[in-house]
Design an enzyme around this catalytic site. Sequence first.
Site, PDB file in Angstrom:
ATOM      1  N   CYS A 283       1.058  -1.312  -0.196  1.00  0.00           N
ATOM      2  CA  CYS A 283      -0.011  -0.013   0.057  1.00  0.00           C
ATOM      3  C   CYS A 283       0.759   1.311   0.057  1.00  0.00           C
ATOM      4  O   CYS A 283       1.459   1.684   0.994  1.00  0.00           O
ATOM      5  CB  CYS A 283      -0.872   0.026   1.309  1.00  0.00           C
ATOM      6  SG  CYS A 283      -1.923   1.438   1.454  1.00  0.00           S
TER       7      CYS A 283
ATOM      8  N   CYS B  55      -0.435   3.987   2.266  1.00  0.00           N
ATOM      9  CA  CYS B  55      -0.137   3.722   3.640  1.00  0.00           C
ATOM     10  C   CYS B  55       1.311   4.293   4.006  1.00  0.00           C
ATOM     11  O   CYS B  55       1.615   4.715   5.047  1.00  0.00           O
ATOM     12  CB  CYS B  55      -0.308   2.639   4.198  1.00  0.00           C
ATOM     13  SG  CYS B  55      -2.058   1.746   3.417  1.00  0.00           S
ATOM     14  N   ASP B  56       2.336   3.727   3.050  1.00  0.00           N
ATOM     15  CA  ASP B  56       3.440   3.508   3.652  1.00  0.00           C
ATOM     16  C   ASP B  56       4.644   4.555   2.639  1.00  0.00           C
ATOM     17  O   ASP B  56       5.897   4.515   3.334  1.00  0.00           O
ATOM     18  CB  ASP B  56       4.015   2.085   3.494  1.00  0.00           C
ATOM     19  CG  ASP B  56       3.328   1.420   4.480  1.00  0.00           C
ATOM     20  OD1 ASP B  56       3.025   1.689   5.457  1.00  0.00           O
ATOM     21  OD2 ASP B  56       3.181   0.043   4.240  1.00  0.00           O
TER      22      ASP B  56
END
Length: 310
Positions: A135, A138-139
């Site tokens: 993701c 997300c990261d």
Amino acid sequence: MTEQKEYDVIIIGAGPGGMTAAVYAARANLKVLVLDRGPYGGAMNNTDAVDNYPGFVDVKGPELGEKMYQTMMKFEPEFEYGDVQSVELDGNKKIVKTDNGDFVAPALVIATGADHRKIGVPGEEEFSGRGVSYCAVCDAPFFKGEDLVVVGGGDSAIEEGIYLTQLANSVTVIHRRDQLRAQPILQKRAFANPKMKFIWNAQTEEIVGDDNKVTAVKYRDKETGEEKEVPAAGVFIYVGILPQSDAFKGLGILDEKGWVVTDEQMHTSVPGIFALGDVRAKHLRQIANAVGDGSIAGQEAYNYIQSLND
């Protein structure tokens, strides 16, 4: 005859969305059961750090899951472990069949999530959350100024690769074919992006690291058989995502790819069955919008129960 435990609402899945739905339903004084086949928290348990959920500047995924669980249990729903095999309809009743018995309720909330396909190479599991990610949204902030690798060649791989270039020094796409499968407009953007590089006809063989962090990706040139290595601080894998919806195939609520179809109020085509979070047919899959879905689903489950009593 198997004993059936009865509730007002059954919620299948104890990720952030499922737990939020339980909070809203239980606060409305409904008898709520939350079912999960594993630990509460869902995919958050595999997330080392969360820095995009409002209210928490820096929190570990399992820690956030624990806080959500404590909030949920304050309103006293029941929590059971069980692997759901199927759901049957009997008038307004939804019969949830599990390996731990049968459970019945007029309202059902599906919050089973989705799993990312793995590539199954050495290092993938070992460095998950330590450089291996599924993701970019997300990261990506954890890899500012770094050299990254994206594995895959479809829409998600290229879309997320482009997203990563906003923060990364470079993004190298490793693809097992000689051309991308992504839609033409995405390919055009990717090829025009000076930070993106491409390695064609390459089979990812291993994710390499030391001191609990990724340092490189090994791949094999499918034309020459030669093994090579590209340095990387992070590897983003996009080879498919699978909805966890097999138990609901007989209900007529899935699209051709297995995603649960809902409207904006989380209603499926079956009255009294709602779905939320990553198992829905949607684009962005994040903790924040799973929680938003959960609040709607929990309230709509209450409204449905009220309509049966009118």
